[in-house]
Design a protein around this motif. Sequence first.
Motif, mmCIF file in Angstrom:
data_model
loop_
_atom_site.group_PDB
_atom_site.id
_atom_site.type_symbol
_atom_site.label_atom_id
_atom_site.label_comp_id
_atom_site.label_asym_id
_atom_site.label_seq_id
_atom_site.Cartn_x
_atom_site.Cartn_y
_atom_site.Cartn_z
ATOM 1 N N ILE A 235 0.835 -1.200 0.000
ATOM 2 C CA ILE A 235 0.000 0.000 0.000
ATOM 3 C C ILE A 235 0.872 1.254 0.000
ATOM 4 O O ILE A 235 0.587 2.228 -0.687
ATOM 5 N N MET A 236 2.000 1.197 0.733
ATOM 6 C CA MET A 236 2.858 2.377 0.772
ATOM 7 C C MET A 236 3.575 2.603 -0.545
ATOM 8 O O MET A 236 4.041 3.697 -0.818
ATOM 9 N N ASP B 99 2.061 2.159 -3.404
ATOM 10 C CA ASP B 99 0.963 2.306 -4.351
ATOM 11 C C ASP B 99 0.627 1.007 -5.073
ATOM 12 O O ASP B 99 0.222 1.006 -6.233
ATOM 13 N N ARG B 100 0.830 -0.124 -4.387
ATOM 14 C CA ARG B 100 0.396 -1.402 -4.943
ATOM 15 C C ARG B 100 -0.746 -1.922 -4.070
ATOM 16 O O ARG B 100 -1.180 -1.253 -3.157
ATOM 17 N N LEU B 101 -1.203 -3.135 -4.368
ATOM 18 C CA LEU B 101 -2.298 -3.687 -3.565
ATOM 19 C C LEU B 101 -1.808 -4.651 -2.500
ATOM 20 O O LEU B 101 -2.494 -4.891 -1.522
ATOM 21 N N ASN C 218 -3.283 -10.422 -2.521
ATOM 22 C CA ASN C 218 -4.747 -10.456 -2.521
ATOM 23 C C ASN C 218 -5.277 -11.672 -3.268
ATOM 24 O O ASN C 218 -6.441 -11.729 -3.608
ATOM 25 N N ARG C 219 -4.401 -12.671 -3.509
ATOM 26 C CA ARG C 219 -4.848 -13.821 -4.298
ATOM 27 C C ARG C 219 -5.311 -14.975 -3.418
ATOM 28 O O ARG C 219 -6.293 -15.630 -3.721
ATOM 29 N N PHE D 107 2.659 -1.790 13.338
ATOM 30 C CA PHE D 107 2.488 -0.987 12.122
ATOM 31 C C PHE D 107 3.603 0.055 12.019
ATOM 32 O O PHE D 107 4.140 0.290 10.940
ATOM 33 N N THR E 245 5.592 8.629 3.143
ATOM 34 C CA THR E 245 5.080 7.273 2.944
ATOM 35 C C THR E 245 3.654 7.156 3.462
ATOM 36 O O THR E 245 2.861 6.412 2.902
ATOM 37 N N HIS F 137 1.144 8.158 0.983
ATOM 38 C CA HIS F 137 0.954 7.196 -0.105
ATOM 39 C C HIS F 137 -0.083 6.135 0.231
ATOM 40 O O HIS F 137 -0.604 5.489 -0.674
ATOM 41 N N LYS G 196 -4.419 3.435 -6.197
ATOM 42 C CA LYS G 196 -3.479 2.431 -6.666
ATOM 43 C C LYS G 196 -3.679 2.220 -8.164
ATOM 44 O O LYS G 196 -4.811 2.041 -8.614
ATOM 45 N N THR H 169 -2.933 -0.331 -9.865
ATOM 46 C CA THR H 169 -2.966 -1.754 -10.212
ATOM 47 C C THR H 169 -4.256 -2.118 -10.954
ATOM 48 O O THR H 169 -5.337 -1.681 -10.579
#
Lengths: 345, 169
Positions: free
Chosen positions: A39-40, A42-44, A47-48, A300, B34, B37, B42, B44
Motif C-alpha cells: 500500500i505504501m 501504491d500497490r495492492l 490479494n490472491r 504498524f 510514505t 501514499h 493504486k 494496479t
Amino acid sequence: MQVDWFFILEKVLLITGVLIISLVVAMYSTWGERKVAGIMQDRLGPNRAGPLGLLQPLADGGKLFFKEEIIPGASNRFLFILGPSLAMTVACMTSAVIPWGDTLTIAGHTVSLQVADVNIGILYIFGVVSLGVYGIMLGGWSSNNKFSLLSSIRAASQIISYELAMGMALIALLMVTGSLSLKDIVEQQRQSGVWNVFVQPLGFIIFLICSFAETNRSPFDLAEAENELNGGYHLEYSSMKLGFFLFAEYINMFISSALMSTLYFGGYHIWGLDSLHVSPNIVTILGTLVLFIKTICFIFFFMWVRWTIPRFRYDQLMRLGWNYLIPIALLNMLITGGWILWHQH
Amino acid sequence: MQTLTNRAKPVDRRPMNFLEKMYLPAIGKGMVITFKHIFQKKPTVSYPEEKREFSPVFRGLHILNRDKEGRENCTACGLCAVACPAEAITMEAAERKPGEEHLYREEKYAARYEINMLRCIFCGFCEEACPKDAIYLSETFAPAHYKREGFIYGKQDLLIPLPGEQKNA
C-alpha cells in the motif's frame, strides 16, 4: 504438599494461549508487512490467497515445510540446527513476564493474565533478549560461509552496542517507577493515569530506536543486508529452519511492541476504562484488547519505518549507537535523577 | 560554466549539524511522505477479473471475417502476405466446388491460412491491404504457449465463429 491443580491448569492454559497468540500475530505480521509495503508503494499487496490475501501466511508456511532441507557439508551440523531453534525459543520466552491484562475472577479463583509476575521482570527481559543474538551468531558461524560470518559479526556488535543504550534508557525509567516488576509498572501508570511516555519522552525515543536495532529491523537490518551479504546469517538455510529465523524476527517485533506498550504506554490501561460500570472481568478483557491495539499500532510503526528509511551504513550505525544514543541516555538519567532529587526536597 | 538546463542544483556539502546527525527530523519527513501514499489511488489492474481498456486503434490478434450469410470473405488473393513486412502469413488457395456456395463467398478460397504470431509485428498492413474486408485485427493479444508450434494460428483459430456456433478456445 497439597498440589494446586487449578493453578497448574491455569498456567498451562495461559502459556498455551500466549504462545498461540504470539505465533498467530507473527504469522499475520508477515501478511501485514507485505500489505503495508504494497500500500505504501501504491500497490495492492497480496490479494490472491483467500479474501484480502488472508491465507497467504498459510501458503507461505506450507511452502517452507515442503522445501528440501539442505545442510551444507562443511557446516557444523549440531550448531547449524541449534541456531534457528535458539532464535525461535528465545523469541517466545520474553512473553512470559508481560502482563497481558489485569486479573480475572473465575469460580472464586483469581487468575492473573500474566504467566509469571517475577519481581525482576525487566532484568529477565534483558537476559533473554541478549540470548537472542546467540541464535544469529551460531547460525551464521556454523554455516561456514563468509557472508554469514560477516553478518553474524555485524549482528553481535550491533546488538551489544545498542543493548547498552537500551539498558540506560530503562534505568531512567526504573528511577521513576522504583520497581523492576512489569506488573507494578503498569499498575503505577494505571493509578496515576499518567503514562510513562509523558514522564520519560527522551528515554522512550532511545528505547524505540534500540528496539529497532535489537529486533534487526530496518533501518538497522545490517545483519541480513540482502544486497551486500545475500541475506546474511540465513544465507545457507532452507526449508523451515529458514522459516524459524524469519519467524523469530516477527515474534521479536511483536514482543518488543508489547513491551513498549507495557513500559511506556500504560499496558492494559486506557483512560476512562476503570470508571465504566461493568463487572471487573469485562474491564480486564477490554484492557487486554487495549494492550493488543497498542501493540498492533507499534507493529504498524515498525513496518512503516521499514518501508520509509534505507539501511544505515555500518559506521553510521556504530556512531549513532556509541556517540549519540549512549551520551543522550546518560543525560536522560542525569535529568531524571536531578528531577527526582528536586521533588524530594 | 554554461549549463544545459537551468534546473541544476549545487550540492550542499556543509557538515551536518547536530539535529541532522540525529537523523530524526529527516526520518519524520520521510515517514509523512510514505503515510500520504497509503491514501493514494493504486494504479494496479487486477488482471483476470479486470482488464485494461485498449485504445480504439489497438491492433491485436487477427480474425478472418465472414459475410452476413456466414460465408468466408477471404479469396486467397495473397495481398496480405505480400504486404506483410514480417512475412508471417502463408496461404494455399483452392477452387470452390459446386455445392459449397454456402461456405465461401467467391469461387476461390483459402484452403490453408496460417499466421505465425511469433513473426507477426501487429502492424496492421494486412488489414489495409485486404480488398475483401476479410482480415481484421481484434482487441485481444496472443496468449502464452509452451511450444513454438502453438503460435502458428491456422484457419480454425482465426475464423470468427458462425452465429450460434461456440468456438472452443
